[in-house]
Design a protein around this motif. Sequence first.
Motif, PDB file in Angstrom:
ATOM      1  N   ASP A 180     101.049  18.085  22.492  1.00 54.05           N
ATOM      2  CA  ASP A 180     100.209  19.268  22.287  1.00 54.05           C
ATOM      3  C   ASP A 180      99.202  18.993  21.173  1.00 54.05           C
ATOM      4  O   ASP A 180      99.100  19.731  20.195  1.00 54.05           O
ATOM      5  CB  ASP A 180     101.053  20.501  21.971  1.00 54.05           C
ATOM      6  CG  ASP A 180     100.242  21.785  21.978  1.00 54.05           C
ATOM      7  OD1 ASP A 180      99.204  21.835  22.673  1.00 54.05           O
ATOM      8  OD2 ASP A 180     100.635  22.740  21.280  1.00 54.05           O
ATOM      9  N   TYR A 181      98.471  17.902  21.316  1.00 52.55           N
ATOM     10  CA  TYR A 181      97.580  17.396  20.277  1.00 52.55           C
ATOM     11  C   TYR A 181      96.173  17.230  20.842  1.00 52.55           C
ATOM     12  O   TYR A 181      96.003  16.713  21.951  1.00 52.55           O
ATOM     13  CB  TYR A 181      98.111  16.048  19.776  1.00 52.55           C
ATOM     14  CG  TYR A 181      97.289  15.412  18.687  1.00 52.55           C
ATOM     15  CD1 TYR A 181      97.272  15.940  17.402  1.00 52.55           C
ATOM     16  CD2 TYR A 181      96.521  14.284  18.945  1.00 52.55           C
ATOM     17  CE1 TYR A 181      96.521  15.360  16.396  1.00 52.55           C
ATOM     18  CE2 TYR A 181      95.769  13.689  17.947  1.00 52.55           C
ATOM     19  CZ  TYR A 181      95.769  14.233  16.679  1.00 52.55           C
ATOM     20  OH  TYR A 181      95.029  13.654  15.687  1.00 52.55           O
ATOM     21  N   ASP A 182      95.189  17.644  20.089  1.00 52.15           N
ATOM     22  CA  ASP A 182      93.792  17.541  20.504  1.00 52.15           C
ATOM     23  C   ASP A 182      93.327  16.088  20.367  1.00 52.15           C
ATOM     24  O   ASP A 182      93.205  15.573  19.258  1.00 52.15           O
ATOM     25  CB  ASP A 182      92.920  18.464  19.645  1.00 52.15           C
ATOM     26  CG  ASP A 182      91.464  18.463  20.064  1.00 52.15           C
ATOM     27  OD1 ASP A 182      91.105  17.779  21.048  1.00 52.15           O
ATOM     28  OD2 ASP A 182      90.675  19.157  19.408  1.00 52.15           O
ATOM     29  N   VAL A 183      93.074  15.444  21.478  1.00 55.48           N
ATOM     30  CA  VAL A 183      92.668  14.034  21.494  1.00 55.48           C
ATOM     31  C   VAL A 183      91.157  13.872  21.677  1.00 55.48           C
ATOM     32  O   VAL A 183      90.680  12.769  21.943  1.00 55.48           O
ATOM     33  CB  VAL A 183      93.425  13.248  22.592  1.00 55.48           C
ATOM     34  CG1 VAL A 183      94.916  13.225  22.323  1.00 55.48           C
ATOM     35  CG2 VAL A 183      93.119  13.811  23.982  1.00 55.48           C
ATOM     36  N   GLN A 184      90.405  14.945  21.502  1.00 56.78           N
ATOM     37  CA  GLN A 184      88.967  14.906  21.764  1.00 56.78           C
ATOM     38  C   GLN A 184      88.252  13.819  20.966  1.00 56.78           C
ATOM     39  O   GLN A 184      87.367  13.144  21.473  1.00 56.78           O
ATOM     40  CB  GLN A 184      88.330  16.270  21.488  1.00 56.78           C
ATOM     41  CG  GLN A 184      86.866  16.347  21.914  1.00 56.78           C
ATOM     42  CD  GLN A 184      86.678  16.144  23.411  1.00 56.78           C
ATOM     43  OE1 GLN A 184      87.314  16.826  24.205  1.00 56.78           O
ATOM     44  NE2 GLN A 184      85.827  15.209  23.803  1.00 56.78           N
ATOM     45  N   TYR A 185      88.631  13.632  19.695  1.00 54.42           N
ATOM     46  CA  TYR A 185      87.944  12.613  18.903  1.00 54.42           C
ATOM     47  C   TYR A 185      88.144  11.217  19.498  1.00 54.42           C
ATOM     48  O   TYR A 185      87.231  10.399  19.516  1.00 54.42           O
ATOM     49  CB  TYR A 185      88.356  12.669  17.422  1.00 54.42           C
ATOM     50  CG  TYR A 185      89.666  12.012  17.064  1.00 54.42           C
ATOM     51  CD1 TYR A 185      89.699  10.754  16.476  1.00 54.42           C
ATOM     52  CD2 TYR A 185      90.873  12.665  17.267  1.00 54.42           C
ATOM     53  CE1 TYR A 185      90.900  10.154  16.119  1.00 54.42           C
ATOM     54  CE2 TYR A 185      92.064  12.082  16.911  1.00 54.42           C
ATOM     55  CZ  TYR A 185      92.089  10.824  16.337  1.00 54.42           C
ATOM     56  OH  TYR A 185      93.270  10.237  15.989  1.00 54.42           O
ATOM     57  N   MET A 186      89.330  10.953  20.047  1.00 50.66           N
ATOM     58  CA  MET A 186      89.581   9.660  20.688  1.00 50.66           C
ATOM     59  C   MET A 186      88.828   9.560  22.014  1.00 50.66           C
ATOM     60  O   MET A 186      88.305   8.495  22.352  1.00 50.66           O
ATOM     61  CB  MET A 186      91.079   9.451  20.895  1.00 50.66           C
ATOM     62  CG  MET A 186      91.838   9.252  19.599  1.00 50.66           C
ATOM     63  SD  MET A 186      93.590   8.914  19.851  1.00 50.66           S
ATOM     64  CE  MET A 186      94.249  10.586  19.903  1.00 50.66           C
ATOM     65  N   GLN A 187      88.765  10.656  22.743  1.00 45.87           N
ATOM     66  CA  GLN A 187      87.998  10.662  23.992  1.00 45.87           C
ATOM     67  C   GLN A 187      86.520  10.388  23.703  1.00 45.87           C
ATOM     68  O   GLN A 187      85.871   9.660  24.450  1.00 45.87           O
ATOM     69  CB  GLN A 187      88.169  11.995  24.712  1.00 45.87           C
ATOM     70  CG  GLN A 187      89.557  12.196  25.259  1.00 45.87           C
ATOM     71  CD  GLN A 187      89.795  13.608  25.782  1.00 45.87           C
ATOM     72  OE1 GLN A 187      89.363  14.586  25.168  1.00 45.87           O
ATOM     73  NE2 GLN A 187      90.511  13.704  26.898  1.00 45.87           N
ATOM     74  N   ASP A 188      86.015  10.962  22.621  1.00 45.03           N
ATOM     75  CA  ASP A 188      84.618  10.734  22.254  1.00 45.03           C
ATOM     76  C   ASP A 188      84.366   9.278  21.877  1.00 45.03           C
ATOM     77  O   ASP A 188      83.330   8.706  22.238  1.00 45.03           O
ATOM     78  CB  ASP A 188      84.198  11.647  21.107  1.00 45.03           C
ATOM     79  CG  ASP A 188      84.070  13.097  21.541  1.00 45.03           C
ATOM     80  OD1 ASP A 188      84.127  13.384  22.758  1.00 45.03           O
ATOM     81  OD2 ASP A 188      83.918  13.954  20.646  1.00 45.03           O
ATOM     82  N   THR A 233      85.287  12.179   9.485  1.00 45.71           N
ATOM     83  CA  THR A 233      84.005  11.491   9.629  1.00 45.71           C
ATOM     84  C   THR A 233      83.295  11.918  10.906  1.00 45.71           C
ATOM     85  O   THR A 233      82.079  12.145  10.909  1.00 45.71           O
ATOM     86  CB  THR A 233      84.214   9.959   9.640  1.00 45.71           C
ATOM     87  OG1 THR A 233      84.810   9.567   8.409  1.00 45.71           O
ATOM     88  CG2 THR A 233      82.907   9.223   9.835  1.00 45.71           C
ATOM     89  N   LEU A 234      84.046  12.047  11.982  1.00 42.39           N
ATOM     90  CA  LEU A 234      83.465  12.395  13.277  1.00 42.39           C
ATOM     91  C   LEU A 234      83.282  13.898  13.470  1.00 42.39           C
ATOM     92  O   LEU A 234      82.799  14.335  14.507  1.00 42.39           O
ATOM     93  CB  LEU A 234      84.332  11.818  14.409  1.00 42.39           C
ATOM     94  CG  LEU A 234      84.466  10.294  14.426  1.00 42.39           C
ATOM     95  CD1 LEU A 234      85.405   9.858  15.540  1.00 42.39           C
ATOM     96  CD2 LEU A 234      83.105   9.628  14.570  1.00 42.39           C
ATOM     97  N   GLY A 235      83.673  14.692  12.477  1.00 37.07           N
ATOM     98  CA  GLY A 235      83.479  16.135  12.565  1.00 37.07           C
ATOM     99  C   GLY A 235      84.630  16.903  13.169  1.00 37.07           C
ATOM    100  O   GLY A 235      84.472  18.056  13.564  1.00 37.07           O
ATOM    101  N   TYR A 236      85.803  16.292  13.226  1.00 33.85           N
ATOM    102  CA  TYR A 236      86.966  16.950  13.809  1.00 33.85           C
ATOM    103  C   TYR A 236      87.990  17.386  12.777  1.00 33.85           C
ATOM    104  O   TYR A 236      89.106  17.748  13.127  1.00 33.85           O
ATOM    105  CB  TYR A 236      87.650  16.030  14.832  1.00 33.85           C
ATOM    106  CG  TYR A 236      86.830  15.865  16.077  1.00 33.85           C
ATOM    107  CD1 TYR A 236      86.861  16.819  17.080  1.00 33.85           C
ATOM    108  CD2 TYR A 236      85.996  14.768  16.238  1.00 33.85           C
ATOM    109  CE1 TYR A 236      86.092  16.684  18.221  1.00 33.85           C
ATOM    110  CE2 TYR A 236      85.223  14.622  17.373  1.00 33.85           C
ATOM    111  CZ  TYR A 236      85.278  15.583  18.354  1.00 33.85           C
ATOM    112  OH  TYR A 236      84.516  15.448  19.479  1.00 33.85           O
ATOM    113  N   GLY A 237      87.632  17.350  11.512  1.00 36.69           N
ATOM    114  CA  GLY A 237      88.548  17.797  10.467  1.00 36.69           C
ATOM    115  C   GLY A 237      88.839  19.277  10.622  1.00 36.69           C
ATOM    116  O   GLY A 237      87.969  20.059  10.992  1.00 36.69           O
TER     117      GLY A 237
END
Length: 177
Positions: free
Chosen positions: A18-26, A157-161
């Motif tokens: 249940d973890y947001d992986v969007q930064y890795m997808q990006d 750094t990528l804006g996902y903090g």
Amino acid sequence: MIRYIFGKMLLNMKRRYDYDVQYMQDILEADLGAFLKFMGFQTMSSHSGNLPVESLFAARIRAIIWDDCGPCTQLVVNMALEAKVDVEIVRAIVNRDLNKLPEDVALVVRFTELVLAHNPEADELRERIRALWGSSGLITLGYCISSARVYPALKYTLGYGKACNRIEINDMSLMPN
């Protein structure tokens, strides 16, 4: 094709924890080479050496809390629970309740925080850790502590903090200490 396979792997991780992986997808979408290097880094961060699982996750949880009190911390807590670390030990690690921890786990909590603070008092604890688990155990702790810091730094750094949020441990909600 390889992007598709990695994309499926990320979606599995998202569902499992249940973890947001969007930064890795990006990262995967923008730069395959960078993503492959990131995946190589994963082998370092998953190294467990000869440490007991409770001590391993004590270092990982306290190191991640140092730089993040949100989704990354929740992910590591979920991984600890999945690895069968007793829920009361996980709670005590998150709360930094040293009195409720086995001596070796409390030692790792203290050592991790002294290392992160660049405090020379870590020297004495380092020798105790080396006596317990040898140089291999010390290296494992070094990997746990240093690699945990990469994820929040990369995400910010990528804006996902994210702002701090409560950590869910089974039926209890805690604010990291």
